[in-house]
Design a protein around this motif. Structure first.
Motif, PDB file in Angstrom:
ATOM      1  N   CYS A  99       0.832  -1.203   0.000  1.00  8.76           N
ATOM      2  CA  CYS A  99       0.000   0.000   0.000  1.00  8.76           C
ATOM      3  C   CYS A  99       0.865   1.252   0.000  1.00  8.76           C
ATOM      4  O   CYS A  99       0.475   2.295  -0.547  1.00  8.76           O
ATOM      5  CB  CYS A  99      -0.951  -0.012   1.192  1.00  8.76           C
ATOM      6  SG  CYS A  99      -0.168  -0.020   2.804  1.00  8.76           S
ATOM      7  N   ASP A 100       2.060   1.168   0.591  1.00  7.23           N
ATOM      8  CA  ASP A 100       2.978   2.318   0.564  1.00  7.23           C
ATOM      9  C   ASP A 100       3.393   2.640  -0.868  1.00  7.23           C
ATOM     10  O   ASP A 100       3.500   3.813  -1.251  1.00  7.23           O
ATOM     11  CB  ASP A 100       4.223   2.028   1.407  1.00  7.23           C
ATOM     12  CG  ASP A 100       3.907   1.899   2.891  1.00  7.23           C
ATOM     13  OD1 ASP A 100       2.951   2.568   3.338  1.00  7.23           O
ATOM     14  OD2 ASP A 100       4.589   1.130   3.578  1.00  7.23           O
ATOM     15  N   ASP A 101       3.642   1.597  -1.653  1.00  6.96           N
ATOM     16  CA  ASP A 101       4.024   1.822  -3.051  1.00  6.96           C
ATOM     17  C   ASP A 101       2.925   2.577  -3.800  1.00  6.96           C
ATOM     18  O   ASP A 101       3.209   3.530  -4.542  1.00  6.96           O
ATOM     19  CB  ASP A 101       4.279   0.480  -3.748  1.00  6.96           C
ATOM     20  CG  ASP A 101       5.480  -0.253  -3.185  1.00  6.96           C
ATOM     21  OD1 ASP A 101       6.460   0.413  -2.833  1.00  6.96           O
ATOM     22  OD2 ASP A 101       5.424  -1.500  -3.096  1.00  6.96           O
ATOM     23  N   LEU A 102       1.684   2.171  -3.606  1.00  8.83           N
ATOM     24  CA  LEU A 102       0.580   2.816  -4.311  1.00  8.83           C
ATOM     25  C   LEU A 102       0.317   4.221  -3.779  1.00  8.83           C
ATOM     26  O   LEU A 102       0.011   5.133  -4.543  1.00  8.83           O
ATOM     27  CB  LEU A 102      -0.685   1.964  -4.194  1.00  8.83           C
ATOM     28  CG  LEU A 102      -0.660   0.613  -4.924  1.00  8.83           C
ATOM     29  CD1 LEU A 102      -1.983  -0.108  -4.738  1.00  8.83           C
ATOM     30  CD2 LEU A 102      -0.376   0.801  -6.404  1.00  8.83           C
ATOM     31  N   THR A 154       2.961   6.448  -5.346  1.00  6.46           N
ATOM     32  CA  THR A 154       3.125   6.465  -6.806  1.00  6.46           C
ATOM     33  C   THR A 154       2.647   7.794  -7.374  1.00  6.46           C
ATOM     34  O   THR A 154       1.633   8.344  -6.937  1.00  6.46           O
ATOM     35  CB  THR A 154       2.332   5.307  -7.445  1.00  6.46           C
ATOM     36  OG1 THR A 154       2.896   4.058  -7.017  1.00  6.46           O
ATOM     37  CG2 THR A 154       2.374   5.375  -8.958  1.00  6.46           C
ATOM     38  N   VAL A 155       3.348   8.308  -8.361  1.00  5.08           N
ATOM     39  CA  VAL A 155       2.945   9.553  -9.013  1.00  5.08           C
ATOM     40  C   VAL A 155       1.969   9.204 -10.139  1.00  5.08           C
ATOM     41  O   VAL A 155       2.365   8.759 -11.215  1.00  5.08           O
ATOM     42  CB  VAL A 155       4.162  10.309  -9.581  1.00  5.08           C
ATOM     43  CG1 VAL A 155       3.708  11.595 -10.269  1.00  5.08           C
ATOM     44  CG2 VAL A 155       5.165  10.609  -8.481  1.00  5.08           C
ATOM     45  N   PHE A 156       0.686   9.378  -9.875  1.00  7.94           N
ATOM     46  CA  PHE A 156      -0.349   9.166 -10.885  1.00  7.94           C
ATOM     47  C   PHE A 156      -0.666  10.495 -11.561  1.00  7.94           C
ATOM     48  O   PHE A 156      -0.562  11.565 -10.954  1.00  7.94           O
ATOM     49  CB  PHE A 156      -1.630   8.617 -10.239  1.00  7.94           C
ATOM     50  CG  PHE A 156      -1.501   7.233  -9.694  1.00  7.94           C
ATOM     51  CD1 PHE A 156      -1.446   6.134 -10.537  1.00  7.94           C
ATOM     52  CD2 PHE A 156      -1.430   7.009  -8.315  1.00  7.94           C
ATOM     53  CE1 PHE A 156      -1.325   4.859 -10.026  1.00  7.94           C
ATOM     54  CE2 PHE A 156      -1.316   5.734  -7.799  1.00  7.94           C
ATOM     55  CZ  PHE A 156      -1.260   4.647  -8.656  1.00  7.94           C
ATOM     56  N   ALA A 157      -1.064  10.417 -12.812  1.00  6.37           N
ATOM     57  CA  ALA A 157      -1.431  11.639 -13.537  1.00  6.37           C
ATOM     58  C   ALA A 157      -2.651  12.283 -12.886  1.00  6.37           C
ATOM     59  O   ALA A 157      -3.554  11.604 -12.405  1.00  6.37           O
ATOM     60  CB  ALA A 157      -1.725  11.314 -15.002  1.00  6.37           C
ATOM     61  N   HIS A 158      -2.674  13.587 -12.906  1.00 12.10           N
ATOM     62  CA  HIS A 158      -3.798  14.356 -12.354  1.00 12.10           C
ATOM     63  C   HIS A 158      -4.550  15.009 -13.503  1.00 12.10           C
ATOM     64  O   HIS A 158      -3.934  15.531 -14.434  1.00 12.10           O
ATOM     65  CB  HIS A 158      -3.278  15.428 -11.399  1.00 12.10           C
ATOM     66  CG  HIS A 158      -4.346  16.355 -10.898  1.00 12.10           C
ATOM     67  ND1 HIS A 158      -5.202  16.008  -9.878  1.00 12.10           N
ATOM     68  CD2 HIS A 158      -4.712  17.613 -11.305  1.00 12.10           C
ATOM     69  CE1 HIS A 158      -6.048  17.012  -9.667  1.00 12.10           C
ATOM     70  NE2 HIS A 158      -5.758  18.005 -10.524  1.00 12.10           N
ATOM     71  N   PRO A 159      -5.882  15.000 -13.470  1.00 13.66           N
ATOM     72  CA  PRO A 159      -6.755  14.322 -12.504  1.00 13.66           C
ATOM     73  C   PRO A 159      -7.295  13.012 -13.097  1.00 13.66           C
ATOM     74  O   PRO A 159      -8.007  13.024 -14.098  1.00 13.66           O
ATOM     75  CB  PRO A 159      -7.889  15.331 -12.321  1.00 13.66           C
ATOM     76  CG  PRO A 159      -7.990  15.995 -13.680  1.00 13.66           C
ATOM     77  CD  PRO A 159      -6.626  15.948 -14.310  1.00 13.66           C
ATOM     78  N   ALA A 195      -6.844   8.547  -6.919  1.00 11.31           N
ATOM     79  CA  ALA A 195      -7.518   8.334  -5.633  1.00 11.31           C
ATOM     80  C   ALA A 195      -6.732   7.395  -4.733  1.00 11.31           C
ATOM     81  O   ALA A 195      -6.859   7.452  -3.498  1.00 11.31           O
ATOM     82  CB  ALA A 195      -8.920   7.772  -5.874  1.00 11.31           C
ATOM     83  N   LEU A 196      -5.902   6.519  -5.328  1.00 10.80           N
ATOM     84  CA  LEU A 196      -5.129   5.579  -4.520  1.00 10.80           C
ATOM     85  C   LEU A 196      -4.096   6.299  -3.659  1.00 10.80           C
ATOM     86  O   LEU A 196      -3.652   5.766  -2.643  1.00 10.80           O
ATOM     87  CB  LEU A 196      -4.450   4.546  -5.424  1.00 10.80           C
ATOM     88  CG  LEU A 196      -5.407   3.689  -6.270  1.00 10.80           C
ATOM     89  CD1 LEU A 196      -4.614   2.702  -7.125  1.00 10.80           C
ATOM     90  CD2 LEU A 196      -6.397   2.940  -5.387  1.00 10.80           C
ATOM     91  N   ASN A 197      -3.669   7.480  -4.042  1.00  8.85           N
ATOM     92  CA  ASN A 197      -2.744   8.254  -3.205  1.00  8.85           C
ATOM     93  C   ASN A 197      -3.377   8.601  -1.866  1.00  8.85           C
ATOM     94  O   ASN A 197      -2.697   8.612  -0.818  1.00  8.85           O
ATOM     95  CB  ASN A 197      -2.346   9.552  -3.908  1.00  8.85           C
ATOM     96  CG  ASN A 197      -1.392   9.353  -5.069  1.00  8.85           C
ATOM     97  OD1 ASN A 197      -1.324  10.180  -5.960  1.00  8.85           O
ATOM     98  ND2 ASN A 197      -0.655   8.258  -5.091  1.00  8.85           N
ATOM     99  N   ASN A 198      -4.675   8.907  -1.905  1.00 12.25           N
ATOM    100  CA  ASN A 198      -5.364   9.339  -0.687  1.00 12.25           C
ATOM    101  C   ASN A 198      -6.027   8.190   0.069  1.00 12.25           C
ATOM    102  O   ASN A 198      -6.171   8.253   1.288  1.00 12.25           O
ATOM    103  CB  ASN A 198      -6.422  10.384  -1.041  1.00 12.25           C
ATOM    104  CG  ASN A 198      -5.815  11.616  -1.681  1.00 12.25           C
ATOM    105  OD1 ASN A 198      -4.727  12.043  -1.302  1.00 12.25           O
ATOM    106  ND2 ASN A 198      -6.508  12.180  -2.653  1.00 12.25           N
TER     107      ASN A 198
END
Length: 465
Positions: free
Chosen positions: A437-440, A443-448, A453-456
């Motif tokens: 879960c730390d990896d996700l 992870t730098v996901f494109a916005h938006p 949502a996995l960052n939060n």
């Protein structure tokens, strides 16, 4: 009757049988595929594909009816339901034609026989062909891929009154005025939202106190809340004891509930209370093939029956009934027979998606299962309304829920939101790759994007209360 000899016989042309026939053919094996009904099996003909085609039309209707919320004015809505069904039929006909082309023209060494197969011994089949003739076949390998059919409950008056199965409802040419659905599983839920958006009044009657018995209470509540907002009515904890139909074709269902007897009336009745295996007319006793008390063929982890050389693939053996599981059955036997690689049909992920809008994507353990198995876990639940992409698109209904163990490894997820199946698949890939879960979360996901949502989501992990 002369006997025709093959290297392999496949009874049924479903999602396991078809690719297996092709793989065996490419390996130089002589194969016969026996199909009683339509090439392509349940998924193509009366399961996933036609249902999702109709759901796509229902979703377009929803886009139009909600357009004013996005600042777009519309001038009424007219549904040409025959055209909706016609689009579905064209899609299915193309897919069925593709299966036929693959089996009869693109592959070699494959003979397709249209008829009904019954065992006359452990290695022999009698095939009563659709033209009235019959053949006897034998092979050292036989694969049973005959699938399932709707299971009809024993209710007083049901058989006499008549009813629709999901197969029948897919071919309706008119929109039901009031559709009553027996069964609150994922099939009933998909049809309920679909026909509600087509304009039917829809009532679901379910014996359990909640929908989707395998899901957590909060997920079930979110699903029910969404469908109720669409206008679907629910009668839960109800046991239907009698069905009747008057001269005008109106059904009356008498149900026992915790608050007393209820009578429900509707113009159409869909029975979606489960499925049962197509094994009762295969002559399994002549081959000595064992089944369970419900008629499912018993298999080991390699999908072998108790009779050497005979396998059962897809929905006809016990276990989850999903197209992707049937296709993986093909991979299990392909690797075993052609590549001498041992794979287990027991130790594999079981993802699935309920294709309502929003979708419910599920993988791994639910919180209920984790508690039953006494797994030490943490859980994170986040309402979808907090996701930026949700607010921007207006798809704010639902929740995301994940479970992790004490080493931050992903245990499971229930993603009930727009594109929930796709987001669930991302989590499944992370689980397969051993990501934490730390990896996700980092992870730098494109916005938006929805993935962002996995960052939060994982920031909300906590011990269960």
């Amino acid at each position: 009757m002369p006997t025709s000899r093959y290297d392999a016989l496949i009874i049924g042309s479903g999602q396991a049988g078809n690719p297996l026939a092709t793989a065996l053919s490419k390996a130089g094996r002589k194969v016969a595929v026996i199909e009683k009904y339509l090439l392509g099996g349940s998924c193509i003909n009366y399961g996933c594909s036609p249902t999702k085609a109709l759901l796509a039309s229902a979703e377009r209707i929803h886009h139009i009816t909600t357009a004013p919320e996005y600042g777009i004015k519309t001038k009424g809505l007219e549904i040409d339901f025959k055209a909706v069904v016609g689009r579905k039929d064209r899609i299915i006909e193309e897919m069925r034609a593709g299966v036929e082309k693959n089996l009869t023209r693109e592959a070699t060494n494959i003979t397709v026989l249209h008829g009904h197969a019954t065992f006359t011994g452990a290695r022999t089949l009698r095939v009563d062909l659709s033209d009235g003739s019959a053949q006897q076949l034998t092979a050292p390998l036989i694969f049973i891929n005959t699938g399932t059919r709707p299971s009809i409950p024993s209710i007083e008056g049901l058989a006499e009154s008549g009813f629709l199965t999901t197969n029948d409802l897919l071919d309706q040419k008119e929109i039901p005025e009031h559709l009553i659905i027996l069964g609150g599983g994922y099939i009933g839920l998909e049809f309920s939202q679909m026909f509600r958006r087509f304009g039917s009044r829809v009532t679901i009657i379910e014996t359990s106190e909640q929908l989707l018995e395998r899901e957590d209470d909060d997920v079930c509540a979110a699903m029910q809340e969404q469908l109720e907002s669409d206008g679907v009515e629910f009668v839960l904890g109800a046991e239907v004891r009698r069905v009747s139909r008057n001269a005008d074709g109106i059904y009356t269902l008498t149900a026992h509930t915790s608050t007393g007897e209820r009578r429900l009336r509707g113009s159409h009745l869909l029975v979606a209370t489960g499925r049962e295996p197509n094994t009762d007319d295969l002559g399994l006793e002549a081959a000595g093939i064992k089944i369970d008390e419900k008629g499912y063929i018993l298999v080991n982890e390699r999908l072998q029956t108790n009779v050497r050389g005979v396998y059962a693939l897809g929905d006809v053996h016990p276990g989850p009934q999903f197209t992707h599981i049937s296709y993986d059955d093909y991979r299990v036997v392909r690797d075993s027979i052609l590549h001498s690689r041992r794979r287990s049909a027991k130790a594999r992920p079981l993802p699935y998606v309920v294709f309502t809008q929003p979708q419910l994507g599920r993988i791994g353990l639910s919180e209920k299962q984790a508690q039953e198995e006494k797994v030490d876990y943490r859980v994170a639940v986040m309402p979808v309304q907090y996701v930026g992409r949700a607010r921007e698109t207006g798809h704010t209904t639902g929740l995301m829920k994940v479970l992790v163990d004490q080493r931050n490894r992903l245990l499971g997820a229930a993603i009930f939101c727009e594109q929930g199946g796709e987001i669930m698949s991302m989590i499944q890939l992370a689980m397969a790759g051993g990501l934490t879960c730390d990896d996700l979360q980092n992870t730098v996901f494109a916005h938006p994007t929805w993935a962002e949502a996995l960052n939060n989501l994982f920031a909300k992990l906590e011990k269960p209360s």
